[in-house]
Design a protein around this motif. Structure first.
Motif, PDB file in Angstrom:
ATOM      1  N   ASP A  91       7.041  -9.670  -3.880  1.00  0.00           N
ATOM      2  CA  ASP A  91       8.125 -10.270  -3.090  1.00  0.00           C
ATOM      3  C   ASP A  91       8.090  -9.764  -1.644  1.00  0.00           C
ATOM      4  OD1 ASP A  91       8.722 -11.433  -5.479  1.00  0.00           O
ATOM      5  OD2 ASP A  91      10.640 -10.425  -5.776  1.00  0.00           O
ATOM      6  N   GLY A  92       6.889  -9.511  -1.154  1.00  0.00           N
ATOM      7  CA  GLY A  92       6.720  -9.107   0.239  1.00  0.00           C
ATOM      8  C   GLY A  92       6.864  -7.623   0.486  1.00  0.00           C
ATOM      9  N   MET A  93       7.328  -6.876  -0.520  1.00  0.00           N
ATOM     10  CA  MET A  93       7.618  -5.452  -0.327  1.00  0.00           C
ATOM     11  C   MET A  93       6.474  -4.613  -0.889  1.00  0.00           C
ATOM     12  SD  MET A  93      10.527  -5.630   1.179  1.00  0.00           S
ATOM     13  CE  MET A  93      10.483  -7.321   1.774  1.00  0.00           C
ATOM     14  N   ALA A  94       6.062  -3.590  -0.132  1.00  0.00           N
ATOM     15  CA  ALA A  94       4.872  -2.821  -0.493  1.00  0.00           C
ATOM     16  C   ALA A  94       5.086  -1.983  -1.754  1.00  0.00           C
ATOM     17  CB  ALA A  94       4.471  -1.925   0.668  1.00  0.00           C
ATOM     18  N   VAL A  95       4.035  -1.937  -2.570  1.00  0.00           N
ATOM     19  CA  VAL A  95       4.005  -1.046  -3.731  1.00  0.00           C
ATOM     20  C   VAL A  95       2.755  -0.176  -3.620  1.00  0.00           C
ATOM     21  CG1 VAL A  95       5.265  -2.613  -5.253  1.00  0.00           C
ATOM     22  CG2 VAL A  95       2.764  -2.770  -5.147  1.00  0.00           C
ATOM     23  N   GLU A  96       2.754   0.937  -4.363  1.00  0.00           N
ATOM     24  CA  GLU A  96       1.526   1.726  -4.437  1.00  0.00           C
ATOM     25  C   GLU A  96       0.459   0.825  -5.060  1.00  0.00           C
ATOM     26  OE1 GLU A  96       1.304   4.505  -3.019  1.00  0.00           O
ATOM     27  OE2 GLU A  96       3.409   5.106  -2.826  1.00  0.00           O
ATOM     28  N   PRO A  97      -0.710   0.739  -4.444  1.00  0.00           N
ATOM     29  CA  PRO A  97      -1.709  -0.207  -4.947  1.00  0.00           C
ATOM     30  C   PRO A  97      -2.074   0.061  -6.405  1.00  0.00           C
ATOM     31  CG  PRO A  97      -2.349   0.677  -2.807  1.00  0.00           C
ATOM     32  CD  PRO A  97      -1.148   1.451  -3.251  1.00  0.00           C
ATOM     33  N   VAL A  98      -2.159  -0.992  -7.167  1.00  0.00           N
ATOM     34  CA  VAL A  98      -2.557  -0.868  -8.566  1.00  0.00           C
ATOM     35  C   VAL A  98      -3.499  -2.036  -8.874  1.00  0.00           C
ATOM     36  CG1 VAL A  98      -0.378  -1.949  -9.254  1.00  0.00           C
ATOM     37  CG2 VAL A  98      -1.741  -0.777 -10.959  1.00  0.00           C
ATOM     38  N   THR A  99      -4.602  -1.708  -9.554  1.00  0.00           N
ATOM     39  CA  THR A  99      -5.625  -2.727  -9.792  1.00  0.00           C
ATOM     40  C   THR A  99      -5.514  -3.255 -11.217  1.00  0.00           C
ATOM     41  OG1 THR A  99      -7.044  -1.713  -8.146  1.00  0.00           O
ATOM     42  CG2 THR A  99      -8.104  -3.190  -9.713  1.00  0.00           C
TER      43      THR A  99
END
Ligand code: C2O
Ligand code: CU
Length: 467
Positions: free
Chosen positions: A260-268
């Motif tokens: 929703d446009g808000m940054a999260v810690e990257p997760v693959t």
């Protein structure tokens, strides 16, 4: 809807972005100087809502839209002022809602709540600052107008991009029925015989014969072009009225960077699940040594049907394109769950318990035992930390959207993602989120299944004085 970041916007690209669509510059300005580092200044955009035809695999289908389907991309930078003149050339009133943004209340585009519908032949000027970067959408917010082509992407770029990528592309996923009444189209080519009998993708008497990605059916798929070695940023948006999607790319993994446009810690992960109204930004490494053409798979959740786009390495032979209905194994691979997502910038919630809490059961067409318009407002007070707990006792999945605010989902791991739309699983699913009441006004809180919304799954969060 592709662009390469950080490069100058050429006049040709500028014209491609603004010409031929419902979006034109009121100023008549010829565009930025070739050395401009960014997109055209967002001053004075014009969005024309009008009847139109959309080409669905060679068939010209009547609909309503903003010149193209999806509508033209609106792109600004954090801190800019969005100025859009809506011109209504539809035979009925309309409004534009800026899904995921938190404008002053009077700019929120909700008829009967924040403004009168804009009458046929009339116009309306939307104008507000956009301080928060992210991947958003705009769409009509009158009745079932969104079920037509009245939607488009709205991107707010950060002042300084911290992600490194070579190019980006927006993919809008939609379920489509407009203009196809009586159409026996095959939502799923692989299941065409079965589908003919079953009568396509249906809900509540309505059917969605086609699933579109950027306005294109699977037989005439949109193509995302990459060079080997590129890192691609995809902004995936579910603008469907009635369909949740699972999303995956054959032969490639997805690194989720934003929801929703808000940054999260990257997760693959291998796959995403998107409720109506949800967006995910992912990074994709185009690292297949032999290039090729790969299926970008869009599979509806819990029903039949099929949509797709293609990921094509520049120079790859078109004969290597996957069959229309080829289903990549990644669809059944690791899925990004809310519990996997940690907010990079959690909301600044005061410590301690919330100031106010609503426990809202989602059942039938009701939120907390009431069905709009026969529903009480949900009062809050400015400055409060408010908690909503939703428990879904119905057999349907409900993606719940709050206007005018971002909220933090409380996950088992603590600082869950900051979002504006969150899906509450059927049959006992429970989701809790907190938000800060810092944007006074009357704000819709509703299910983003537009049929459910029309049936009354709406409440109004209220605090004054409205801005
Ligand atoms: Cu996109 Cu009221 O919603
Ligand atoms: Cu719902």
């Amino acid at each position: 809807m592709s662009r390469e970041p950080r490069g100058p916007v050429s006049r040709r690209r500028f014209l491609a972005l603004t010409g031929a669509a419902g979006l034109t510059l009121l100023t008549g300005c010829p565009g930025p100087a070739p050395s401009s580092p960014g997109p055209p200044a967002p001053a004075g955009l014009r969005l024309r809502a009008a009847p139109m035809r959309v080409d669905l695999a060679g068939r010209a289908v009547p609909t309503w839209g903003y010149g193209t389907v999806p509508g033209p991309e609106i792109r600004l930078r954090a801190g800019d002022t969005l100025r859009v003149r809506l011109a209504n050339e539809l035979p009925e009133g309309t409004t534009v809602h800026w899904h995921g943004l938190a404008p002053p209340n009077r700019m929120d585009g909700v008829p009967g709540i924040t403004q009168d519908p804009v009458a046929p032949g009339a116009g309306f000027d939307y104008e507000f600052r956009t301080p928060v970067p992210g991947s958003f959408m705009y769409h009509a917010h009158v009745g079932m107008q969104l079920d037509r082509g009245l939607y488009g992407p709205l991107i707010v770029e950060p002042r300084t991009e911290e992600l490194a990528y070579d190019r980006e592309h927006t993919l809008m996923l939609d379920d489509w029925r407009d203009g196809l009444d009586g159409h026996t189209g095959h939502a799923d080519p692989a299941e065409a015989p079965a589908d003919d009998a079953a009568g396509t993708v249906s809900f509540g008497g309505r059917s969605y014969p086609l699933l579109l990605v950027n306005g294109r059916p699977p037989e005439d798929a949109a193509v995302v072009e990459v060079r080997r070695g590129d890192r691609l940023r995809l902004r995936v948006m579910n603008v469907a009225a009635d369909t949740g999607f699972r999303f995956a790319i054959a032969g490639h993994r997805l690194t989720v960077t934003h929801t929703d446009g808000m940054a999260v810690e990257p997760v693959t992960v291998d796959a995403l699940r998107l409720g109506m109204g949800e967006r995910y930004d992912v990074l994709v490494d185009a690292d297949r040594p032999d290039g090729g053409v790969w299926q970008i798979a869009v599979q509806p959740e819990g029903r039949s049907g099929w949509g797709r786009a293609l990921l094509r390495y520049t120079g790859s032979d078109a004969s290597r394109a996957p069959a229309v209905a080829e289903r990549p194994a990644e669809l059944a691979g690791r899925l990004a769950e809310y519990g996997d997502l940690l907010a990079r910038e959690p909301l600044d919630l005061p410590a301690g318990p919330p100031d106010r809490q609503y426990d809202l059961v989602l059942s039938g067409t009701e939120i907390g035992g009431q069905s709009y318009p026969d529903a009480d407002p949900l009062p809050v007070a400015e400055g409060e930390r408010v908690r909503f707990t939703m428990r879904n006792t119905s057999a349907k999945w409900h993606p719940m959207h709050l206007h005018g605010h971002h909220f933090q989902v409380l996950t088992a791991g603590g600082r869950g993602p900051v979002k504006d739309t969150v899906a509450v699983p059927a049959r006992g699913g429970e989701v809790t989120f907190d938000f800060l009441a810092t944007n006074p006004g009357r704000w819709l809180f509703h299910c983003h299944n537009h049929h459910h919304m029309e049936d009354g799954m709406v409440r109004v969060v209220e605090y004054g004085p409205a801005s």
